[in-house]
Design an enzyme around this catalytic site. Structure first.
Site, PDB file in Angstrom:
ATOM      1  N   CYS A  97     -56.536 -36.727  36.288  1.00 63.17           N
ATOM      2  CA  CYS A  97     -57.325 -36.544  37.512  1.00 63.17           C
ATOM      3  C   CYS A  97     -58.438 -37.594  37.687  1.00 63.17           C
ATOM      4  CB  CYS A  97     -57.852 -35.111  37.547  1.00 63.17           C
ATOM      5  SG  CYS A  97     -58.239 -34.573  39.229  1.00 63.17           S
ATOM      6  N   HIS A 196     -54.043 -30.784  35.308  1.00 58.69           N
ATOM      7  CA  HIS A 196     -54.974 -30.190  34.344  1.00 58.69           C
ATOM      8  C   HIS A 196     -54.246 -28.999  33.738  1.00 58.69           C
ATOM      9  CE1 HIS A 196     -58.777 -32.140  35.533  1.00 58.69           C
ATOM     10  NE2 HIS A 196     -58.426 -32.005  36.789  1.00 58.69           N
TER      11      HIS A 196
END
Ligand code: GLN
Length: 258
Positions: A97, A196
């Site tokens: 990310c 994630h």
């Protein structure tokens, strides 16, 4: 049996540490130990370490825009060249990310500031502003070695340049930008993703891929003994049931066959 060691650099563990990203380090360490390999983990934060040549595997997680500003500066001033040299020489890196965004050319944050990235990945990311909806939810993607599952939460939208190779194809969720069906990007042994989770505990086949690439470089010919991952595969089956029948679901079917 010779002593096997895996040297892991956890980059910006204080600044970039969202949604259990640290679990990726725990997973890599535990899966190494289970094979008799000793993991040595160094946390390198802003201002630390500009010689990174001893590391086999790098991890950089996600974070808020404010933290990404400090990290972008540190990449430019302290660690950037060493990270580039390591990746170009075949070191393995997982970038999640916010960390993934900074491996591209730049991240334009929600205030419109352009934060320079390392340009290892031919991509750029722009946040359309705080009023726009974020890309939040469970993400399922088809990678060449099987399906990947996790959780995404990002405002930035990532666009791949011509030289970029996507890591996976989105089955469910947004991925890079919610439009072109791509998720993540890869270059040499660098893997960038919006997943994630923690990502690696949920995707043991991907964790072993990273371990195998890292260890082969130091110990050519090394093999990893299989571990009992039945809990993880059962969780995959449950999570992927909703994606069954999707046109991109051949990898989903692969997991049901395990
Ligand atoms: N701040 C970045 C964004 O919103 C990255 C977020 C994250 O790492 N989860 O796009």
């Amino acid at each position: 049996m010779p002593d096997f060691t895996l040297r892991i650099a956890h980059l910006y563990s204080r600044q970039l540490n969202l949604y259990g990203d640290r679990g990726n380090i725990i997973c890599l360490s535990e899966r190494s130990r289970a094979r008799g390999i000793t993991p040595v983990v160094d946390e390198l934060n802003v201002g630390d370490g500009s010689d990174l040549s001893k590391y086999d595997l790098f991890f950089i997680g996600g974070g808020q825009d404010k933290e990404q500003r400090r990290v972008s500066q540190d990449l430019s001033m302290v660690k950037g060249n060493a990270i580039k040299a390591a990746v170009e020489s075949g070191a393995v890196m997982l970038a999640v990310c916010g960390g993934y965004q900074l491996m591209g050319h730049y991240y334009q944050d929600s205030d419109g500031n352009k934060l320079p990235g390392l340009g290892l990945l031919d991509l750029w990311t722009a946040h359309p502003g705080p009023k726009q909806e974020r890309c939040i939810g469970n993400l399922v993607a088809n990678w060449e070695g099987g399906p990947l599952v996790g959780f995404e939460n990002h405002g930035g939208l990532t666009y791949l340049g011509e030289k970029s190779k996507p890591l996976a194809k989105v089955v469910k969720g947004y991925g890079n930008n919610g439009k072109d069906g791509t998720e993540g990007a890869t270059y040499l042994n660098l893997f960038g993703t919006y997943l994630h989770g923690s990502f690696l505990p949920k995707n043991p086949h991907f964790a072993d891929h990273l371990l195998h690439l890292s260890l082969t470089r130091r110990y050519p010919g090394i093999t990893l003994t299989p571990l009992n991952d039945s809990y993880e595969w059962n969780a995959h089956r449950a999570a992927l049931r909703s994606a069954r029948g999707h046109p991109l679901s051949s990898a989903v079917e692969w997991i049901f066959g395990r």
